[in-house]
Write a protein that holds these residues in place. Structure first.
Motif, PDB file in Angstrom:
ATOM      1  N   SER A 116       0.826  -1.208   0.000  1.00 37.75           N
ATOM      2  CA  SER A 116       0.000   0.000   0.000  1.00 37.75           C
ATOM      3  C   SER A 116       0.862   1.260   0.000  1.00 37.75           C
ATOM      4  O   SER A 116       0.349   2.373  -0.122  1.00 37.75           O
ATOM      5  N   LYS A 117       2.190   1.098   0.120  1.00 37.20           N
ATOM      6  CA  LYS A 117       3.100   2.236   0.187  1.00 37.20           C
ATOM      7  C   LYS A 117       3.832   2.437  -1.140  1.00 37.20           C
ATOM      8  O   LYS A 117       4.218   1.474  -1.802  1.00 37.20           O
ATOM      9  N   SER A 118       4.027   3.702  -1.493  1.00 37.27           N
ATOM     10  CA  SER A 118       4.844   4.029  -2.654  1.00 37.27           C
ATOM     11  C   SER A 118       6.319   3.959  -2.282  1.00 37.27           C
ATOM     12  O   SER A 118       6.676   3.836  -1.104  1.00 37.27           O
ATOM     13  N   PHE A 119       7.183   4.071  -3.264  1.00 38.30           N
ATOM     14  CA  PHE A 119       8.627   4.051  -3.034  1.00 38.30           C
ATOM     15  C   PHE A 119       9.025   5.107  -2.003  1.00 38.30           C
ATOM     16  O   PHE A 119       9.791   4.837  -1.074  1.00 38.30           O
ATOM     17  N   CYS A 120       8.504   6.333  -2.161  1.00 32.75           N
ATOM     18  CA  CYS A 120       8.923   7.451  -1.318  1.00 32.75           C
ATOM     19  C   CYS A 120       8.374   7.366   0.104  1.00 32.75           C
ATOM     20  O   CYS A 120       8.765   8.162   0.963  1.00 32.75           O
ATOM     21  N   GLU A 121       7.476   6.418   0.354  1.00 32.50           N
ATOM     22  CA  GLU A 121       6.952   6.242   1.706  1.00 32.50           C
ATOM     23  C   GLU A 121       7.719   5.190   2.506  1.00 32.50           C
ATOM     24  O   GLU A 121       7.479   5.016   3.695  1.00 32.50           O
ATOM     25  N   LYS A 173       4.159  -0.860  -9.741  1.00 30.22           N
ATOM     26  CA  LYS A 173       4.000   0.269  -8.826  1.00 30.22           C
ATOM     27  C   LYS A 173       3.590  -0.212  -7.436  1.00 30.22           C
ATOM     28  O   LYS A 173       2.711  -1.059  -7.313  1.00 30.22           O
ATOM     29  N   SER A 174       4.215   0.345  -6.419  1.00 33.42           N
ATOM     30  CA  SER A 174       3.999   0.083  -4.987  1.00 33.42           C
ATOM     31  C   SER A 174       4.539  -1.269  -4.540  1.00 33.42           C
ATOM     32  O   SER A 174       4.376  -1.637  -3.384  1.00 33.42           O
ATOM     33  N   TRP A 175       5.189  -1.989  -5.418  1.00 33.48           N
ATOM     34  CA  TRP A 175       5.770  -3.285  -5.056  1.00 33.48           C
ATOM     35  C   TRP A 175       7.291  -3.169  -4.892  1.00 33.48           C
ATOM     36  O   TRP A 175       8.033  -4.084  -5.239  1.00 33.48           O
ATOM     37  N   SER A 176       7.771  -2.057  -4.370  1.00 34.61           N
ATOM     38  CA  SER A 176       9.217  -1.836  -4.275  1.00 34.61           C
ATOM     39  C   SER A 176       9.918  -2.965  -3.532  1.00 34.61           C
ATOM     40  O   SER A 176      10.949  -3.490  -3.981  1.00 34.61           O
ATOM     41  N   ARG A 222      -1.383  -0.233  -4.049  1.00 32.50           N
ATOM     42  CA  ARG A 222      -1.647   1.209  -4.057  1.00 32.50           C
ATOM     43  C   ARG A 222      -2.164   1.693  -5.411  1.00 32.50           C
ATOM     44  O   ARG A 222      -3.024   2.567  -5.488  1.00 32.50           O
ATOM     45  N   ASP A 223      -1.661   1.100  -6.490  1.00 25.84           N
ATOM     46  CA  ASP A 223      -2.011   1.552  -7.834  1.00 25.84           C
ATOM     47  C   ASP A 223      -3.362   0.982  -8.269  1.00 25.84           C
ATOM     48  O   ASP A 223      -3.525  -0.235  -8.376  1.00 25.84           O
ATOM     49  N   PRO A 224      -4.375   1.831  -8.544  1.00 21.20           N
ATOM     50  CA  PRO A 224      -5.706   1.325  -8.909  1.00 21.20           C
ATOM     51  C   PRO A 224      -5.723   0.544 -10.223  1.00 21.20           C
ATOM     52  O   PRO A 224      -6.494  -0.405 -10.373  1.00 21.20           O
ATOM     53  N   LYS A 225      -4.860   0.928 -11.175  1.00 19.99           N
ATOM     54  CA  LYS A 225      -4.819   0.192 -12.441  1.00 19.99           C
ATOM     55  C   LYS A 225      -4.319  -1.228 -12.229  1.00 19.99           C
ATOM     56  O   LYS A 225      -4.828  -2.170 -12.843  1.00 19.99           O
ATOM     57  N   LEU A 226      -3.348  -1.369 -11.353  1.00 21.50           N
ATOM     58  CA  LEU A 226      -2.825  -2.701 -11.057  1.00 21.50           C
ATOM     59  C   LEU A 226      -3.886  -3.553 -10.368  1.00 21.50           C
ATOM     60  O   LEU A 226      -4.053  -4.737 -10.689  1.00 21.50           O
ATOM     61  N   ARG A 227      -4.597  -2.952  -9.424  1.00 22.63           N
ATOM     62  CA  ARG A 227      -5.682  -3.695  -8.760  1.00 22.63           C
ATOM     63  C   ARG A 227      -6.711  -4.161  -9.783  1.00 22.63           C
ATOM     64  O   ARG A 227      -7.197  -5.295  -9.719  1.00 22.63           O
ATOM     65  N   GLN A 228      -7.049  -3.307 -10.727  1.00 21.21           N
ATOM     66  CA  GLN A 228      -8.061  -3.650 -11.722  1.00 21.21           C
ATOM     67  C   GLN A 228      -7.596  -4.773 -12.637  1.00 21.21           C
ATOM     68  O   GLN A 228      -8.372  -5.670 -12.985  1.00 21.21           O
ATOM     69  N   ILE A 229      -6.323  -4.751 -13.011  1.00 20.97           N
ATOM     70  CA  ILE A 229      -5.791  -5.808 -13.879  1.00 20.97           C
ATOM     71  C   ILE A 229      -5.949  -7.178 -13.225  1.00 20.97           C
ATOM     72  O   ILE A 229      -6.436  -8.137 -13.841  1.00 20.97           O
ATOM     73  N   PHE A 230      -5.560  -7.275 -11.951  1.00 22.69           N
ATOM     74  CA  PHE A 230      -5.638  -8.564 -11.272  1.00 22.69           C
ATOM     75  C   PHE A 230      -7.079  -8.936 -10.922  1.00 22.69           C
ATOM     76  O   PHE A 230      -7.422 -10.122 -10.862  1.00 22.69           O
ATOM     77  N   LEU A 231      -7.926  -7.947 -10.701  1.00 27.68           N
ATOM     78  CA  LEU A 231      -9.343  -8.226 -10.464  1.00 27.68           C
ATOM     79  C   LEU A 231      -9.973  -8.839 -11.705  1.00 27.68           C
ATOM     80  O   LEU A 231     -10.736  -9.816 -11.621  1.00 27.68           O
ATOM     81  N   GLU A 232      -9.653  -8.298 -12.877  1.00 26.43           N
ATOM     82  CA  GLU A 232     -10.191  -8.843 -14.123  1.00 26.43           C
ATOM     83  C   GLU A 232      -9.667 -10.252 -14.378  1.00 26.43           C
ATOM     84  O   GLU A 232     -10.401 -11.113 -14.886  1.00 26.43           O
ATOM     85  N   MET A 233      -8.413 -10.496 -14.032  1.00 25.80           N
ATOM     86  CA  MET A 233      -7.874 -11.848 -14.189  1.00 25.80           C
ATOM     87  C   MET A 233      -8.637 -12.836 -13.329  1.00 25.80           C
ATOM     88  O   MET A 233      -8.930 -13.962 -13.759  1.00 25.80           O
TER      89      MET A 233
END
Length: 269
Positions: A116-121, A173-176, A222-233
């Motif tokens: 849920s955290k970005s790189f900078c967090e 994204k967010s998987w640092s 954290r990234d909504p596009k990434l969540r959507q990709i895996f939700l569709e899968m």
């Protein structure tokens, strides 16, 4: 006792074997016990030990923070070392304490990291260090220790399989933490293949498996596009059954035609 470790201090033995100290193992056990008291099979007993803490901030595992109850007897107060356990529980990220099952909790205590955290967090050195200790350092030390315990000799075949991921090759994204850990392990085992030509080494990426970890990816990334990709899968039935991926791995090992140190994905021909 493994040969060569007899006269080494406790800390060095742990390091060479890739094992955690008793203190860390106790802490992990505390968190599993806390989960059982808060959300699992010992909820009634947990209610007598802890109460929900009022939340005034939005950081951390909001909604699942606890405070110890007041006790008249020290024996009750010191049960499970309540103060220590509550403090550590409250420091866990929300993605961990919201685990839907005990199995998922075990995975989230040391697997994806806080996605849920970005790189900078990611500014907490202890959090980053703990993740890498569990997912990189322990893999290196344990593998090295086992290879020392079972040295090359006639008739002995040694094979090392590293469970890798597409995240070792491709950033998400967010998987640092997760990408870093997987990439580091891939390179680590490529070095092993170069140094020990008699050891067969394979980094196998099992593909998108239908597991509790995937549920965490779909809901906590954290990234909504990434969540959507895996939700569709998931909705389209494109996630893999673990048994199917395991059979592919067994076929690779039995055929034994891969280059030692190679990264092979489930979808590779």
């Amino acid at each position: 006792m493994i040969k060569g470790l007899e006269n080494k201090p406790y800390e060095e033995r742990l390091k060479e074997l890739g094992m955690f100290s008793l203190q860390k193992r106790r802490l992990r056990g505390d968190m599993i016990a806390m989960y059982k008291y808060v959300k699992g099979s010992h909820g009634e007993e947990g209610a007598s030990l802890f109460s929900a803490a009022l939340q005034t901030r939005t950081q951390g595992n909001k909604g699942f923070k606890l405070q110890e109850r007041r006790f008249h007897l020290n024996i009750r107060k010191n049960f499970l070392t309540v103060r220590r356990a509550v403090r550590q529980w409250n420091s866990l990220p929300r993605s961990v304490v919201e685990a839907p099952s005990l199995e998922a909790l075990n995975q989230r205590l040391g697997s994806l990291g806080d996605i849920s955290k970005s790189f900078c967090e990611l500014t907490d050195a202890a959090e980053v260090g703990a993740y890498l200790d569990l997912n990189v350092t322990s893999a290196l030390c344990l593998t090295a220790g086992l290879l020392q315990a079972f040295p090359a000799r006639p008739g002995l075949r040694r094979t090392v399989v590293n469970i890798s991921s597409l995240a070792a090759l491709q950033p998400f994204k967010s998987w640092s933490l997760y990408c870093t850990g997987k990439a580091a392990r891939d390179m680590m085992f490529r070095v092993l293949a170069q140094e020990e030509p008699d050891v067969r080494v394979l980094s196998y990426a099992p593909g998108p498996l239908d597991t509790d970890m995937q549920e965490e990816v779909r809901t906590k990334s954290r990234d909504p596009k990434l969540r959507q990709i895996f939700l569709e899968m998931k909705e389209e039935g494109k996630l893999l059954d673990c048994d199917v991926s395991a059979r592919k791995l067994l076929d690779l090992l039995l055929a034994d035609t891969f280059e030692s140190g190679a990264h092979i994905d489930f979808y590779d021909p």
